[in-house]
Write a protein that holds these residues in place. Structure first.
Motif, short mmCIF file in Angstrom:
data_model
loop_
_atom_site.label_atom_id
_atom_site.label_comp_id
_atom_site.label_asym_id
_atom_site.label_seq_id
_atom_site.Cartn_x
_atom_site.Cartn_y
_atom_site.Cartn_z
N PHE A 1 -16.87 4.66 9.74
CA PHE A 1 -16.96 2.38 9.35
C PHE A 1 -18.66 2.34 9.20
CE2 PHE A 1 -12.55 2.44 10.38
CZ PHE A 1 -12.33 1.64 8.83
N THR B 1 -16.59 -6.87 -2.48
CA THR B 1 -17.13 -5.97 -2.98
C THR B 1 -15.84 -5.03 -3.75
OG1 THR B 1 -15.38 -5.10 -0.61
CG2 THR B 1 -18.71 -5.99 -0.38
N SER C 1 -12.73 -4.58 0.23
CA SER C 1 -12.52 -4.80 1.38
C SER C 1 -12.59 -6.15 1.54
CB SER C 1 -13.85 -4.01 1.71
OG SER C 1 -15.51 -4.84 1.92
N SER C 2 -13.26 -7.00 1.70
CA SER C 2 -13.25 -7.99 1.94
C SER C 2 -14.64 -9.16 0.79
CB SER C 2 -13.03 -8.98 3.61
OG SER C 2 -14.89 -8.73 4.01
N PHE D 1 -21.22 -8.49 6.42
CA PHE D 1 -20.01 -6.96 6.63
C PHE D 1 -19.96 -5.90 7.62
CE2 PHE D 1 -19.68 -8.57 2.17
CZ PHE D 1 -18.28 -9.22 2.28
N LYS E 1 -17.03 -4.41 9.21
CA LYS E 1 -16.42 -3.06 9.41
C LYS E 1 -16.28 -2.53 7.60
CE LYS E 1 -12.51 -1.00 11.40
NZ LYS E 1 -11.24 -1.25 12.04
N VAL E 2 -16.93 -1.73 7.31
CA VAL E 2 -16.90 -1.49 6.06
C VAL E 2 -16.97 0.28 6.03
CG1 VAL E 2 -18.55 -1.34 3.95
CG2 VAL E 2 -18.88 -3.41 4.86
N ALA E 3 -15.60 0.61 5.26
CA ALA E 3 -15.42 2.52 5.07
C ALA E 3 -16.75 2.19 4.90
CB ALA E 3 -14.50 2.87 3.60
N LEU F 1 -20.47 2.04 -2.96
CA LEU F 1 -19.49 0.25 -3.63
C LEU F 1 -20.77 -0.76 -3.94
CD1 LEU F 1 -17.95 -1.86 -0.47
CD2 LEU F 1 -20.09 -0.66 -0.23
#
Length: 214
Positions: A29, A52, A56-57, A69, A71-73, A77
């Motif tokens: 992340f 996004t 994600s959120s 943000f 915690k983004v994988a 994106l």
């Protein structure tokens, strides 16, 4: 211990190791931090919706126009900013493990009362490879006011080029055919939405690579 049992244990150990590596790949992340400014006054804009894709959120900007943000994988994106009375804007970004990607958006006033316009699902997809030298570019659009018919201009250019070509102008359909592309070449393309002759939104800039001569 028999030779067969040793091989079985070794095989199971390799499977467990592969699963562990796959888990480590998934659990990577990064973070995104950005600021939204008025494109004319450069004042921070609060209350801007940030979303996004892949989802994600979502969040909204604070009084300083800042959003985060945490915690983004890891991966690519698109980040879209929307605010009433402003044109929406989308930027494609890459997120890396344990790193923070910084963004700045400049939103322009919506002088034509169009509302937000979002482009998605490009064909060829962003980062597509081995594409034909003649192909159909397609895209989808979501808009706040679906009762207002938009027209589209499509532009494309080669990597490291300082000039761009027009694939189509004043299109009512969300597709256009391009041909005579060069082999083994990276191209970038984007779409401009217009209403009554005025530009109201730009798509993200997408890329693809054509197939080799062979």
């Amino acid at each position: 211990m028999s030779k067969i049992n040793c091989l079985l244990i070794l095989f199971i150990a390799m499977l467990l190791l592969a699963c562990e590596e796959e888990k480590l790949d998934i659990d990577r992340f990064g973070a995104i931090r950005g600021q939204i400014l008025d494109g004319e006054t450069y004042d921070p804009l609060n209350g801007v919706q940030i979303v996004t894709n892949p989802a994600s959120s979502s969040t909204i900007t604070n009084m300083d126009g800042v959003f985060e943000f945490n915690k983004v994988a890891e991966g690519e994106l698109a980040v879209t900013a929307r605010k009433k009375n402003y044109l929406s804007s989308t930027v494609s970004v890459a997120v890396y493990d344990k790193e923070t990607t910084a963004l700045t958006f400049f939103l322009l006033k919506d002088e034509n009362d169009i509302g937000w316009v979002t482009f998605y699902d490009p064909v060829p997809g962003n980062g597509a490879v081995d594409q034909n030298t003649s192909l159909t570019m397609q895209w989808k659009v979501d808009q706040e006011d679906s009762g207002k018919d938009l027209e589209y201009n499509v532009y494309y250019f080669q990597a490291n080029s300082t000039t761009q070509k027009t694939a189509g102008e004043n299109l009512s359909d969300k597709e256009v055919i391009v041909s005579m592309l060069e082999n083994n070449t990276t191209y970038y393309w984007y779409v401009v939405a217009k209403y009554e002759g005025n530009r109201v939104a730009n798509s993200p800039t997408w890329s693809f690579r054509t197939q080799s001569d062979n």
